[in-house]
Design a protein around this motif. Sequence first.
Motif, PDB file in Angstrom:
ATOM      1  N   ILE A 143       0.866  -1.415  -0.238  1.00 44.24           N
ATOM      2  CA  ILE A 143      -0.306  -0.034   0.006  1.00 44.24           C
ATOM      3  C   ILE A 143       1.276   1.417   0.035  1.00 44.24           C
ATOM      4  N   ASP A 144       0.868   2.194  -1.409  1.00 41.08           N
ATOM      5  CA  ASP A 144       2.166   3.169  -1.459  1.00 41.08           C
ATOM      6  C   ASP A 144       1.422   4.196  -2.587  1.00 41.08           C
ATOM      7  N   ALA A 145      -0.636   4.932  -1.728  1.00 43.56           N
ATOM      8  CA  ALA A 145      -0.454   5.686  -2.494  1.00 43.56           C
ATOM      9  C   ALA A 145      -0.841   6.518  -1.580  1.00 43.56           C
ATOM     10  N   ASP A 146      -2.157   7.661  -1.272  1.00 47.52           N
ATOM     11  CA  ASP A 146      -2.801   8.675  -0.853  1.00 47.52           C
ATOM     12  C   ASP A 146      -3.166   8.162   0.699  1.00 47.52           C
ATOM     13  N   LYS A 147      -2.165   8.603   1.360  1.00 50.69           N
ATOM     14  CA  LYS A 147      -2.308   8.059   2.780  1.00 50.69           C
ATOM     15  C   LYS A 147      -3.885   8.362   3.774  1.00 50.69           C
ATOM     16  N   SER A 148      -4.687   9.136   2.515  1.00 47.39           N
ATOM     17  CA  SER A 148      -6.251   9.572   3.528  1.00 47.39           C
ATOM     18  C   SER A 148      -6.950   8.004   3.534  1.00 47.39           C
ATOM     19  N   VAL A 169       2.653  -1.370   4.714  1.00 47.40           N
ATOM     20  CA  VAL A 169       1.852   0.324   3.914  1.00 47.40           C
ATOM     21  C   VAL A 169       3.618   0.961   4.415  1.00 47.40           C
ATOM     22  N   ASP A 170       3.259   1.302   2.866  1.00 50.81           N
ATOM     23  CA  ASP A 170       4.752   2.434   2.988  1.00 50.81           C
ATOM     24  C   ASP A 170       4.327   3.582   3.811  1.00 50.81           C
ATOM     25  N   ASN A 171       5.476   4.355   4.139  1.00 55.65           N
ATOM     26  CA  ASN A 171       5.854   6.366   4.322  1.00 55.65           C
ATOM     27  C   ASN A 171       5.040   6.128   5.783  1.00 55.65           C
ATOM     28  N   ALA A 172       5.142   5.130   6.959  1.00 57.45           N
ATOM     29  CA  ALA A 172       4.711   4.853   8.237  1.00 57.45           C
ATOM     30  C   ALA A 172       5.038   6.061   9.245  1.00 57.45           C
TER      31      ALA A 172
HETATM   32 MG    MG Z   1       6.017   5.588  -0.509  1.00 58.91          MG
END
Ligand code: MG
Length: 226
Positions: A143-148, A169-172
Motif C-alpha cells: 500500500i503506497d498511494a494517498d495516505k488518507s 504499508v509505506d511511509n508509516a
Molecule cells: Mg511511498
Amino acid sequence: MAFYQSTATIQDWTRSEKFHNSFLLPKDDVLDSVTKHSKDSGLPDIAVSEAQGKFLNLLARSIGAKRILEIGTLGGFSTIHFARAVPADGNVTTLEFDPLHAKVASENFKRAGVENKITLHVGRAADSLVTLHPEKKFDLVFIDADKSSNVTYFTEAKRLIRSGGVIIVDNAVYEGKVADPEVKDSWAIGTRDLLSFLKDDKEVEATTIGTAGVRGFDGFIYAIRK
Ligand SMILES: [Mg+2]
Ligand SMILES: C[S@@+](CC[C@H](N)C(=O)[O-])C[C@H]1O[C@@H](n2cnc3c(N)ncnc32)[C@H](O)[C@@H]1O
C-alpha cells in the motif's frame, strides 16, 4: 546517556544508504533507465529507494509470492521489483489513478521486459479494489498511494489476501510526523488513523520497521494476515 545521540540529516542518511548499496546492490541499468524515464517524464521523485525496492523484492521471494497487489504505481519502480520476484506464471496487479503515471509505468514495464507479468488498473484505487475478486488470493499487498485512504486500502487488502499473506504499508513514520499530534496533514492523519484501526484489529499481527536512507527517516508497517 544515550548510546548514540544522532544529529543525522537527510544528507547523512542518503550517504549511508548509498554506502550500503555500493556493497549489496549491483548496478542495475534497467532500473536506472526506468528512474530516468520517470524523471524525464515529469513524475515526482517519490518511489521507494533502491534499498527499499530490493527489500520488497527479497521479501516477496522469501515468502514465495506468486500474486502481488500494489496500490500506487507511479512510474512502476516498486512494481518492477515485485514483477522480478514472482515466477513466470506469477502476476502483479497494480493500481494507479494518474493517467500520465500509468502511461510512463507501462513504458517502463516494457523497458524492464516484465509487462507480461503485470496488470495495471487505471482509476481511483478505491474503485478498482471493489472490482477485484481474484480466484486465488494475493500473497502480498503493498500500500503506497494517498495516505488518507490507508484504512480503506488496508480493509480491502485483508479481504483480498490469503491467510499468512503479508501487507506492507509505506511511509508509516514520515519523519516522525505520524507520532506528532501537532502535525495535521493528510499523510500523518491517514497513517495515524490506520494505527488506531490496527490497535483493535484481531485479524492481523503487525509492527513498524523504521528506515532511514535516501527517502529520509520513514518506515513500513509490516502486517501478517491471520
Ligand atoms: Mg511511498
Ligand atoms: C508514492 S507513489 C507510488 C510509488 C511506487 N509504489 C514506487 O515506490 O515506485 C503514489 C502513487 O499513488 C497514486 N495515487 C494517489 N492517489 C491515488 C488513488 N486515489 N488511487 C490510485 N492511485 C493513487 C499517485 O498518482 C502516485 O503515482
